[in-house]
Design a protein around this motif. Structure first.
Motif, PDB file in Angstrom:
ATOM      1  N   LYS A  65       0.819  -1.202   0.000  1.00  0.00           N
ATOM      2  CA  LYS A  65       0.000   0.000   0.000  1.00  0.00           C
ATOM      3  C   LYS A  65       0.857   1.257   0.000  1.00  0.00           C
ATOM      4  O   LYS A  65       0.373   2.331  -0.276  1.00  0.00           O
ATOM      5  CB  LYS A  65      -0.963   0.002   1.183  1.00  0.00           C
ATOM      6  CG  LYS A  65      -0.297   0.108   2.528  1.00  0.00           C
ATOM      7  CD  LYS A  65      -1.328   0.105   3.621  1.00  0.00           C
ATOM      8  CE  LYS A  65      -0.658   0.300   4.977  1.00  0.00           C
ATOM      9  NZ  LYS A  65      -1.638   0.357   6.036  1.00  0.00           N
ATOM     10  N   ARG A  66       2.143   1.114   0.303  1.00  0.00           N
ATOM     11  CA  ARG A  66       3.036   2.264   0.328  1.00  0.00           C
ATOM     12  C   ARG A  66       3.849   2.411  -0.961  1.00  0.00           C
ATOM     13  O   ARG A  66       4.696   3.269  -1.066  1.00  0.00           O
ATOM     14  CB  ARG A  66       3.972   2.159   1.518  1.00  0.00           C
ATOM     15  CG  ARG A  66       3.238   2.342   2.823  1.00  0.00           C
ATOM     16  CD  ARG A  66       4.150   2.187   4.014  1.00  0.00           C
ATOM     17  NE  ARG A  66       3.415   2.312   5.239  1.00  0.00           N
ATOM     18  CZ  ARG A  66       2.736   1.351   5.820  1.00  0.00           C
ATOM     19  NH1 ARG A  66       2.688   0.157   5.273  1.00  0.00           N
ATOM     20  NH2 ARG A  66       2.115   1.556   6.949  1.00  0.00           N
ATOM     21  N   THR A  67       3.614   1.562  -1.931  1.00  0.00           N
ATOM     22  CA  THR A  67       4.320   1.645  -3.196  1.00  0.00           C
ATOM     23  C   THR A  67       3.959   2.952  -3.897  1.00  0.00           C
ATOM     24  O   THR A  67       2.795   3.326  -3.955  1.00  0.00           O
ATOM     25  CB  THR A  67       3.952   0.443  -4.101  1.00  0.00           C
ATOM     26  OG1 THR A  67       4.273  -0.753  -3.401  1.00  0.00           O
ATOM     27  CG2 THR A  67       4.711   0.494  -5.403  1.00  0.00           C
ATOM     28  N   VAL A  68       4.950   3.622  -4.431  1.00  0.00           N
ATOM     29  CA  VAL A  68       4.745   4.922  -5.052  1.00  0.00           C
ATOM     30  C   VAL A  68       3.743   4.842  -6.195  1.00  0.00           C
ATOM     31  O   VAL A  68       2.936   5.743  -6.394  1.00  0.00           O
ATOM     32  CB  VAL A  68       6.096   5.496  -5.548  1.00  0.00           C
ATOM     33  CG1 VAL A  68       5.893   6.817  -6.247  1.00  0.00           C
ATOM     34  CG2 VAL A  68       7.043   5.669  -4.379  1.00  0.00           C
ATOM     35  N   LYS A  69       3.759   3.737  -6.954  1.00  0.00           N
ATOM     36  CA  LYS A  69       2.831   3.622  -8.069  1.00  0.00           C
ATOM     37  C   LYS A  69       1.385   3.601  -7.595  1.00  0.00           C
ATOM     38  O   LYS A  69       0.488   4.026  -8.282  1.00  0.00           O
ATOM     39  CB  LYS A  69       3.136   2.371  -8.881  1.00  0.00           C
ATOM     40  CG  LYS A  69       4.446   2.454  -9.619  1.00  0.00           C
ATOM     41  CD  LYS A  69       4.467   1.443 -10.719  1.00  0.00           C
ATOM     42  CE  LYS A  69       5.766   1.352 -11.452  1.00  0.00           C
ATOM     43  NZ  LYS A  69       6.502   2.521 -11.705  1.00  0.00           N
ATOM     44  N   ASN A  70       1.144   3.066  -6.400  1.00  0.00           N
ATOM     45  CA  ASN A  70      -0.208   3.045  -5.854  1.00  0.00           C
ATOM     46  C   ASN A  70      -0.578   4.370  -5.180  1.00  0.00           C
ATOM     47  O   ASN A  70      -1.742   4.655  -4.981  1.00  0.00           O
ATOM     48  CB  ASN A  70      -0.364   1.906  -4.845  1.00  0.00           C
ATOM     49  CG  ASN A  70      -0.244   0.550  -5.503  1.00  0.00           C
ATOM     50  OD1 ASN A  70      -0.417   0.423  -6.706  1.00  0.00           O
ATOM     51  ND2 ASN A  70       0.063  -0.455  -4.722  1.00  0.00           N
ATOM     52  N   ASN A  71       0.425   5.121  -4.767  1.00  0.00           N
ATOM     53  CA  ASN A  71       0.213   6.408  -4.107  1.00  0.00           C
ATOM     54  C   ASN A  71       0.993   7.495  -4.830  1.00  0.00           C
ATOM     55  O   ASN A  71       2.067   7.890  -4.401  1.00  0.00           O
ATOM     56  CB  ASN A  71       0.669   6.339  -2.644  1.00  0.00           C
ATOM     57  CG  ASN A  71      -0.126   5.364  -1.831  1.00  0.00           C
ATOM     58  OD1 ASN A  71      -1.348   5.327  -1.948  1.00  0.00           O
ATOM     59  ND2 ASN A  71       0.533   4.567  -1.018  1.00  0.00           N
ATOM     60  N   PRO A  72       0.469   8.010  -5.935  1.00  0.00           N
ATOM     61  CA  PRO A  72       1.230   8.991  -6.717  1.00  0.00           C
ATOM     62  C   PRO A  72       1.447  10.315  -5.983  1.00  0.00           C
ATOM     63  O   PRO A  72       2.288  11.102  -6.387  1.00  0.00           O
ATOM     64  CB  PRO A  72       0.367   9.191  -7.966  1.00  0.00           C
ATOM     65  CG  PRO A  72      -0.986   8.721  -7.602  1.00  0.00           C
ATOM     66  CD  PRO A  72      -0.812   7.688  -6.529  1.00  0.00           C
ATOM     67  N   TRP A  73       0.737  10.557  -4.893  1.00  0.00           N
ATOM     68  CA  TRP A  73       0.909  11.798  -4.144  1.00  0.00           C
ATOM     69  C   TRP A  73       2.173  11.785  -3.302  1.00  0.00           C
ATOM     70  O   TRP A  73       2.584  12.805  -2.767  1.00  0.00           O
ATOM     71  CB  TRP A  73      -0.311  12.057  -3.256  1.00  0.00           C
ATOM     72  CG  TRP A  73      -0.673  10.897  -2.377  1.00  0.00           C
ATOM     73  CD1 TRP A  73      -1.534   9.887  -2.685  1.00  0.00           C
ATOM     74  CD2 TRP A  73      -0.168  10.613  -1.084  1.00  0.00           C
ATOM     75  NE1 TRP A  73      -1.594   8.989  -1.640  1.00  0.00           N
ATOM     76  CE2 TRP A  73      -0.778   9.410  -0.646  1.00  0.00           C
ATOM     77  CE3 TRP A  73       0.731  11.240  -0.242  1.00  0.00           C
ATOM     78  CZ2 TRP A  73      -0.509   8.840   0.587  1.00  0.00           C
ATOM     79  CZ3 TRP A  73       0.995  10.669   0.992  1.00  0.00           C
ATOM     80  CH2 TRP A  73       0.370   9.489   1.394  1.00  0.00           C
ATOM     81  N   ILE A  74       2.826  10.613  -3.156  1.00  0.00           N
ATOM     82  CA  ILE A  74       4.091  10.554  -2.422  1.00  0.00           C
ATOM     83  C   ILE A  74       5.194  11.051  -3.349  1.00  0.00           C
ATOM     84  O   ILE A  74       5.589  10.370  -4.279  1.00  0.00           O
ATOM     85  CB  ILE A  74       4.383   9.130  -1.918  1.00  0.00           C
ATOM     86  CG1 ILE A  74       3.311   8.699  -0.936  1.00  0.00           C
ATOM     87  CG2 ILE A  74       5.755   9.072  -1.272  1.00  0.00           C
ATOM     88  CD1 ILE A  74       3.493   7.302  -0.387  1.00  0.00           C
ATOM     89  N   THR A  75       5.659  12.242  -3.081  1.00  0.00           N
ATOM     90  CA  THR A  75       6.669  12.871  -3.931  1.00  0.00           C
ATOM     91  C   THR A  75       8.068  12.460  -3.487  1.00  0.00           C
ATOM     92  O   THR A  75       8.251  11.861  -2.418  1.00  0.00           O
ATOM     93  CB  THR A  75       6.550  14.404  -3.858  1.00  0.00           C
ATOM     94  OG1 THR A  75       6.822  14.811  -2.508  1.00  0.00           O
ATOM     95  CG2 THR A  75       5.167  14.868  -4.281  1.00  0.00           C
TER      96      THR A  75
END
Length: 103
Positions: A65-75
């Motif tokens: 769930k912390r993968t960047v592809k799943n969370n694009p708001w993580i810069t």
């Protein structure tokens, strides 16, 4: 990247098409085709895919769930800050242990 779908799990499958892997693929494919010639295109295509996967497929990357592809708001800035936080926490835990040992 080839996208594969599994039950509720999304991941990207990556392949490495380096010269070494391509040569390995060609050698394995020709050896397989010489020993077991395909009767139709479907058999050839199946053999082709099996040999390609054996020669060029990379390990499946972990996806959480912390993968960047799943969370694009993580810069990148957030990732840098998180890494710094983990580094500081590790230093604090080491200092805490040293303090306890000197008591």
């Amino acid at each position: 990247a080839v996208v594969s779908t599994q039950s509720r799990s999304r991941y990207f499958q990556y392949h490495d098409y380096s010269n070494k892997n391509v040569h390995k693929f060609v050698n394995e494919l020709s050896a397989t085709l010489c020993s077991e010639p395909p009767n139709n295109f479907s058999e050839f295509f199946s053999t082709f895919n099996v040999q390609l996967e054996k020669a060029c497929k990379l390990d499946q990357p972990k996806s959480s769930k912390r993968t960047v592809k799943n969370n694009p708001w993580i810069t990148q800035g957030l990732i840098t800050s998180i890494d710094k936080k983990h580094e500081l926490y590790s230093e604090w835990k080491k200092a805490e242990k040293r303090k306890c040992l000197s008591c």
